[in-house]
Design an enzyme around this catalytic site. Structure first.
Site, PDB file in Angstrom:
ATOM      1  N   ARG A 155      -8.786   0.519   3.701  1.00  0.00           N
ATOM      2  CA  ARG A 155      -8.539  -0.724   2.682  1.00  0.00           C
ATOM      3  C   ARG A 155      -9.313  -1.935   2.265  1.00  0.00           C
ATOM      4  O   ARG A 155      -9.509  -2.439   2.814  1.00  0.00           O
ATOM      5  CB  ARG A 155      -7.191  -1.473   2.743  1.00  0.00           C
TER       6      ARG A 155
ATOM      7  N   SER B 238       0.810  -1.573   0.422  1.00  0.00           N
ATOM      8  CA  SER B 238       0.067   0.035  -0.174  1.00  0.00           C
ATOM      9  C   SER B 238       0.702   0.898  -0.099  1.00  0.00           C
ATOM     10  O   SER B 238       1.545   1.041   1.449  1.00  0.00           O
ATOM     11  CB  SER B 238      -0.830   0.427   0.926  1.00  0.00           C
TER      12      SER B 238
ATOM     13  N   ASP C 184      -8.974   0.595   9.676  1.00  0.00           N
ATOM     14  CA  ASP C 184      -7.708   0.329   8.242  1.00  0.00           C
ATOM     15  C   ASP C 184      -9.342   0.379   6.902  1.00  0.00           C
ATOM     16  O   ASP C 184     -10.510  -0.606   7.115  1.00  0.00           O
ATOM     17  CB  ASP C 184      -7.819  -0.619   8.493  1.00  0.00           C
TER      18      ASP C 184
HETATM   19  N1  LIG Z   1      -3.744   5.971   8.829  1.00  0.00           N
HETATM   20  C1  LIG Z   1      -2.337   5.673   8.600  1.00  0.00           C
HETATM   21  N2  LIG Z   1      -1.963   5.064   7.545  1.00  0.00           N
HETATM   22  C2  LIG Z   1      -0.608   4.685   7.765  1.00  0.00           C
HETATM   23  C3  LIG Z   1       0.351   5.030   9.082  1.00  0.00           C
HETATM   24  N3  LIG Z   1       1.923   4.583   9.015  1.00  0.00           N
HETATM   25  C4  LIG Z   1       1.830   3.732   7.524  1.00  0.00           C
HETATM   26  N4  LIG Z   1       0.155   3.843   6.771  1.00  0.00           N
HETATM   27  C5  LIG Z   1       0.499   3.796   6.222  1.00  0.00           C
HETATM   28  O1  LIG Z   1      -0.273   1.803   6.104  1.00  0.00           O
HETATM   29  C6  LIG Z   1      -0.185   1.251   5.068  1.00  0.00           C
HETATM   30  C7  LIG Z   1       0.790   0.437   5.687  1.00  0.00           C
HETATM   31  O2  LIG Z   1       0.384  -0.269   5.898  1.00  0.00           O
HETATM   32  P1  LIG Z   1       0.811  -2.039   7.226  1.00  0.00           P
HETATM   33  O3  LIG Z   1      -0.046  -1.496   8.036  1.00  0.00           O
HETATM   34  O4  LIG Z   1       2.416  -0.883   7.775  1.00  0.00           O
HETATM   35  O5  LIG Z   1       1.053  -2.580   6.728  1.00  0.00           O
HETATM   36  P2  LIG Z   1      -0.131  -4.035   5.819  1.00  0.00           P
HETATM   37  O6  LIG Z   1       0.394  -3.275   4.784  1.00  0.00           O
HETATM   38  O7  LIG Z   1      -1.287  -3.533   6.821  1.00  0.00           O
HETATM   39  O8  LIG Z   1       0.895  -5.209   6.757  1.00  0.00           O
HETATM   40  P3  LIG Z   1       1.844  -6.197   5.823  1.00  0.00           P
HETATM   41  O9  LIG Z   1       1.936  -6.766   4.633  1.00  0.00           O
HETATM   42  O10 LIG Z   1       2.676  -6.480   7.339  1.00  0.00           O
HETATM   43  O11 LIG Z   1       3.155  -4.743   5.510  1.00  0.00           O
HETATM   44  C8  LIG Z   1       0.698   2.103   3.344  1.00  0.00           C
HETATM   45  O12 LIG Z   1      -1.045   2.937   2.707  1.00  0.00           O
HETATM   46  C9  LIG Z   1       0.846   3.401   4.681  1.00  0.00           C
HETATM   47  O13 LIG Z   1       0.854   4.465   3.895  1.00  0.00           O
HETATM   48  C10 LIG Z   1      -0.281   5.990   9.858  1.00  0.00           C
HETATM   49  O14 LIG Z   1       0.665   6.170  11.205  1.00  0.00           O
HETATM   50  N5  LIG Z   1      -1.417   5.587   9.720  1.00  0.00           N
END
Ligand SMILES: Nc1nc2c(ncn2[C@@H]2O[C@H](COP(=O)(O)OP(=O)(O)OP(=O)(O)O)[C@@H](O)[C@H]2O)c(=O)[nH]1
Ligand SMILES: [Zn+2]
Length: 202
Positions: free
Chosen positions: A129, A53, A127
């Site tokens: 997504r 993402s 989240d």
């Molecule tokens: N709302 C928000 N989004 C964040 C933050 N830090 C990172 N992100 C977003 O989180 C997304 C990545 O998601 P993650 O939760 O880090 O990881 P994941 O994709 O769910 O899981 P993995 O596959 O293990 O990496 C990206 O779109 C980042 O921009 C935050 O503090 N707040």
């Protein structure tokens, strides 16, 4: 009907090897998304895959607040090492809330909130997504089953609901540092990420 259209493709040389860059348009929104592909991903063996993402701050601006940039690089390295795999670069900045709201959330985190509470304080779910476009991008690329590089069990469940065959999960723990330690522990504690905990909260 597919939620995305494959629009164009080209070569993309990187420090780790030459990928094919595939550009998609999301029908509902007109947003563009990308895939980096290496090798033949249309055969039946599971394809090493990463669904990444967008994180402008981590991927492009060298932020240490999260692990995104480190995961992005490690995923491309691993795919290149196997000479086969796919990385979807999905424009779901900030877990779907967009860059400006993510900066608002970071501001709340600067004042002590964790990543989940900050989203909730701004009126968003933790989240937002939806992985429909990811399933359709994989289908358009001819991918049958994936070995998915992720620590996020909800990502795997969402994909399985969309009929993506996840053959195995490949852990992707990269880039823990004093600035993202609390964030990673929050992801493990509140969002269920399968990360080794670290007690030393900086
Ligand atoms: N709302 C928000 N989004 C964040 C933050 N830090 C990172 N992100 C977003 O989180 C997304 C990545 O998601 P993650 O939760 O880090 O990881 P994941 O994709 O769910 O899981 P993995 O596959 O293990 O990496 C990206 O779109 C980042 O921009 C935050 O503090 N707040
Ligand atoms: Zn990030």
């Amino acid at each position: 009907m597919s939620s995305v259209t494959l629009v164009a493709q080209s070569k993309l040389p990187t420090p780790w090897g030459i990928f094919t860059l595939v550009g998609f348009e999301e029908m509902a929104t007109g947003k563009d998304h990308a895939a980096l592909v290496m090798g033949d991903v249309t055969t039946n063996e599971p394809v090493l895959a990463r669904i990444h993402s967008e994180c402008l701050t981590g991927d492009a601006l060298f932020s240490l607040r999260c692990d995104c940039g480190f995961q992005l690089q490690a995923a491309l390295e691993r795919i290149a090492k196997q000479k086969r795999g796919v990385l979807l670069y999905v424009r779901q900045e900030g877990r779907g809330i967009g860059l400006l709201n993510k900066i608002r959330a970071y501001h709340l985190q600067d004042q002590g909130a964790d990543t989940v509470d900050a989203n909730v304080a701004l009126g968003f779910a933790a989240d937002l997504r939806d992985y429909t476009i990811c399933a359709d991008m994989l289908k358009a690329l001819g991918v049958n089953q994936v070995d998915l590089m992720t620590n996020n069990p909800r990502k795997i469940k969402s994909l399985q609901k969309l009929d993506v065959q996840v053959h195995a999960r490949v852990p992707l723990q990269e880039g823990r540092n004093p600035y993202n330690n609390f964030y990673l522990n929050t992801k493990a504690g509140k969002l269920g990420h399968m990360l080794e905990q670290d007690d030393k909260e900086a």
